[in-house]
Design a protein around this motif. Sequence first.
Motif, mmCIF file in Angstrom:
data_model
loop_
_atom_site.group_PDB
_atom_site.id
_atom_site.type_symbol
_atom_site.label_atom_id
_atom_site.label_comp_id
_atom_site.label_asym_id
_atom_site.label_seq_id
_atom_site.Cartn_x
_atom_site.Cartn_y
_atom_site.Cartn_z
ATOM 1 N N ASP A 31 -1.845 -1.932 -4.053
ATOM 2 C CA ASP A 31 -0.575 -1.754 -4.725
ATOM 3 C C ASP A 31 0.560 -2.131 -3.790
ATOM 4 O O ASP A 31 0.355 -2.363 -2.597
ATOM 5 C CB ASP A 31 -0.407 -0.329 -5.280
ATOM 6 C CG ASP A 31 -0.727 0.760 -4.259
ATOM 7 O OD1 ASP A 31 -0.582 0.518 -3.040
ATOM 8 O OD2 ASP A 31 -1.120 1.857 -4.684
ATOM 9 N N SER A 63 0.577 3.701 -1.938
ATOM 10 C CA SER A 63 -0.271 4.863 -2.265
ATOM 11 C C SER A 63 -1.057 5.364 -1.065
ATOM 12 O O SER A 63 -1.640 6.452 -1.120
ATOM 13 C CB SER A 63 -1.225 4.529 -3.415
ATOM 14 O OG SER A 63 -2.162 3.530 -3.046
ATOM 15 N N ARG A 122 -1.820 7.712 -6.289
ATOM 16 C CA ARG A 122 -2.726 7.003 -7.206
ATOM 17 C C ARG A 122 -3.069 7.822 -8.445
ATOM 18 O O ARG A 122 -3.656 7.289 -9.385
ATOM 19 C CB ARG A 122 -4.025 6.625 -6.474
ATOM 20 C CG ARG A 122 -3.828 5.656 -5.323
ATOM 21 C CD ARG A 122 -5.143 5.201 -4.722
ATOM 22 N NE ARG A 122 -4.902 4.572 -3.424
ATOM 23 C CZ ARG A 122 -5.206 5.120 -2.262
ATOM 24 N NH1 ARG A 122 -5.805 6.300 -2.214
ATOM 25 N NH2 ARG A 122 -4.942 4.498 -1.135
ATOM 26 N N VAL A 125 0.696 -2.646 -9.288
ATOM 27 C CA VAL A 125 -0.704 -2.343 -9.003
ATOM 28 C C VAL A 125 -1.550 -3.544 -9.389
ATOM 29 O O VAL A 125 -1.241 -4.261 -10.338
ATOM 30 C CB VAL A 125 -1.185 -1.077 -9.730
ATOM 31 C CG1 VAL A 125 -0.585 0.162 -9.101
ATOM 32 C CG2 VAL A 125 -0.840 -1.112 -11.211
ATOM 33 N N ASN A 126 -2.641 -3.761 -8.629
ATOM 34 C CA ASN A 126 -3.456 -4.963 -8.776
ATOM 35 C C ASN A 126 -4.934 -4.605 -8.888
ATOM 36 O O ASN A 126 -5.448 -3.787 -8.111
ATOM 37 C CB ASN A 126 -3.254 -5.881 -7.574
ATOM 38 C CG ASN A 126 -1.847 -6.418 -7.483
ATOM 39 O OD1 ASN A 126 -1.564 -7.513 -7.962
ATOM 40 N ND2 ASN A 126 -0.950 -5.650 -6.874
ATOM 41 N N PHE A 131 -9.627 -1.184 -8.540
ATOM 42 C CA PHE A 131 -8.364 -1.188 -7.814
ATOM 43 C C PHE A 131 -8.493 -2.005 -6.535
ATOM 44 O O PHE A 131 -9.415 -1.804 -5.747
ATOM 45 C CB PHE A 131 -7.963 0.252 -7.477
ATOM 46 C CG PHE A 131 -6.777 0.369 -6.557
ATOM 47 C CD1 PHE A 131 -5.508 0.032 -6.995
ATOM 48 C CD2 PHE A 131 -6.940 0.800 -5.251
ATOM 49 C CE1 PHE A 131 -4.414 0.131 -6.146
ATOM 50 C CE2 PHE A 131 -5.852 0.909 -4.393
ATOM 51 C CZ PHE A 131 -4.583 0.571 -4.840
ATOM 52 N N TRP A 162 3.204 -4.986 -13.291
ATOM 53 C CA TRP A 162 4.518 -4.947 -12.639
ATOM 54 C C TRP A 162 5.407 -4.033 -13.468
ATOM 55 O O TRP A 162 5.799 -4.384 -14.575
ATOM 56 C CB TRP A 162 5.050 -6.369 -12.602
ATOM 57 C CG TRP A 162 6.288 -6.734 -11.851
ATOM 58 C CD1 TRP A 162 6.351 -7.310 -10.619
ATOM 59 C CD2 TRP A 162 7.642 -6.654 -12.311
ATOM 60 N NE1 TRP A 162 7.653 -7.580 -10.285
ATOM 61 C CE2 TRP A 162 8.466 -7.191 -11.295
ATOM 62 C CE3 TRP A 162 8.251 -6.175 -13.476
ATOM 63 C CZ2 TRP A 162 9.858 -7.260 -11.418
ATOM 64 C CZ3 TRP A 162 9.627 -6.237 -13.588
ATOM 65 C CH2 TRP A 162 10.417 -6.774 -12.566
ATOM 66 N N HIS A 196 -1.363 3.656 -12.046
ATOM 67 C CA HIS A 196 -2.704 3.267 -11.641
ATOM 68 C C HIS A 196 -3.706 3.506 -12.772
ATOM 69 O O HIS A 196 -4.568 2.665 -13.042
ATOM 70 C CB HIS A 196 -3.132 4.037 -10.395
ATOM 71 C CG HIS A 196 -2.401 3.640 -9.148
ATOM 72 N ND1 HIS A 196 -1.100 3.996 -8.904
ATOM 73 C CD2 HIS A 196 -2.805 2.903 -8.071
ATOM 74 C CE1 HIS A 196 -0.720 3.498 -7.727
ATOM 75 N NE2 HIS A 196 -1.739 2.837 -7.204
ATOM 76 N N THR A 239 -2.382 -8.055 -12.608
ATOM 77 C CA THR A 239 -1.256 -7.378 -11.962
ATOM 78 C C THR A 239 -0.461 -6.650 -13.028
ATOM 79 O O THR A 239 -0.197 -7.220 -14.099
ATOM 80 C CB THR A 239 -0.345 -8.394 -11.249
ATOM 81 O OG1 THR A 239 -1.057 -8.973 -10.155
ATOM 82 C CG2 THR A 239 0.925 -7.743 -10.735
ATOM 83 N N TRP A 299 0.801 -1.224 0.000
ATOM 84 C CA TRP A 299 0.000 0.000 0.000
ATOM 85 C C TRP A 299 0.842 1.286 0.000
ATOM 86 O O TRP A 299 0.600 2.202 0.797
ATOM 87 C CB TRP A 299 -0.964 0.018 1.188
ATOM 88 C CG TRP A 299 -2.063 -0.991 1.101
ATOM 89 C CD1 TRP A 299 -2.046 -2.261 1.593
ATOM 90 C CD2 TRP A 299 -3.332 -0.829 0.462
ATOM 91 N NE1 TRP A 299 -3.231 -2.893 1.324
ATOM 92 C CE2 TRP A 299 -4.046 -2.036 0.631
ATOM 93 C CE3 TRP A 299 -3.942 0.229 -0.206
ATOM 94 C CZ2 TRP A 299 -5.330 -2.224 0.133
ATOM 95 C CZ3 TRP A 299 -5.219 0.047 -0.697
ATOM 96 C CH2 TRP A 299 -5.904 -1.171 -0.535
#
Length: 304
Positions: free
Chosen positions: A158, A126, A133, A277-278, A155, A193, A138, A191, A124
């Motif tokens: 992250d 962000s 973000r 980010v995921n 979202f 990367w 993002h 994801t 996290w």
Amino acid sequence: STTVAPWPNDYGWNPATNPEPRGAPFLHQARVAWPAGAGALAPSSDVGPWLRATGQSLDDVAAQFSAQGFAVVRQVASPEELDVYRNMHDDMQSGALATPGRHDLGSHGGERADGRENVGQIMWPSDLVEGARDGPLHARAFGLSKALLGEDMAFDFDMLIFKDANTETETPWHQDEAYWPAGLTDKRALTMWTALDAATKANGSMWYIRGSHEGALLNHRPAAKGAHILQTDSVTEDTPGAECVELEAGDAVLWHGRTAHYSRGNSTDTPRRTFIVNYRPESMVQFERDNGFDHLRLGWDGNK
């Protein structure tokens, strides 16, 4: 069918489903300023113009992702934007900012004499830096997740992962899905990367097994006794379809939550830093939060 959520921002974060923890002392310790005129605030719902401007095609990315379970996208961040991400990263890694979700993703490699992580992970980021973000990673990951997996993507979380110079610990082969809570009925997940430094085979670029997202979830075990890191023994670098993906700084690789992946340790004299980010369906983010699963948002002592 899927439902399109009324996103209040360009990065797919729904504060009703995914609220910031109230009163947490680590929130917004710093604020980021994005370069004037940079592509950070381009509408995330349409990644076509950015891809075309960088000589890429959404159709090609989608075809790679569908067939392989992973796809490379180039220039997701400009050199000026990369400097902002690197500064954020270094402030967190150095301890200048408090990082409650920090831990050693390479704990299976044993404790280091110098006290550093074998493979550092900070959850996290962000939350820690206000405005993080609003950057291009993002926004573009959100747009790509919708284009590849559906308009209800949202979202989730992250993180940063870093391999310092001459840290030889590999990240074992695994599928991200092995870490997910039981009960997730919709397994769509993406994801992104992003390499903040050039990612090479020698410094720990990612390997994938092409097509593994279409197979079963493999058997996983702890990577060492008492370790929270999981690994599967079902695949290796010699498995058919194994591919090492090297990236220039500012490039990214996307993968599905069931795609098997791993990386070697860093045997070079320079670090390998990444920002990740995921995204997953909004209903599944809600399920996670309803069941107390929020990816170490409050750290190891604060929640699951």
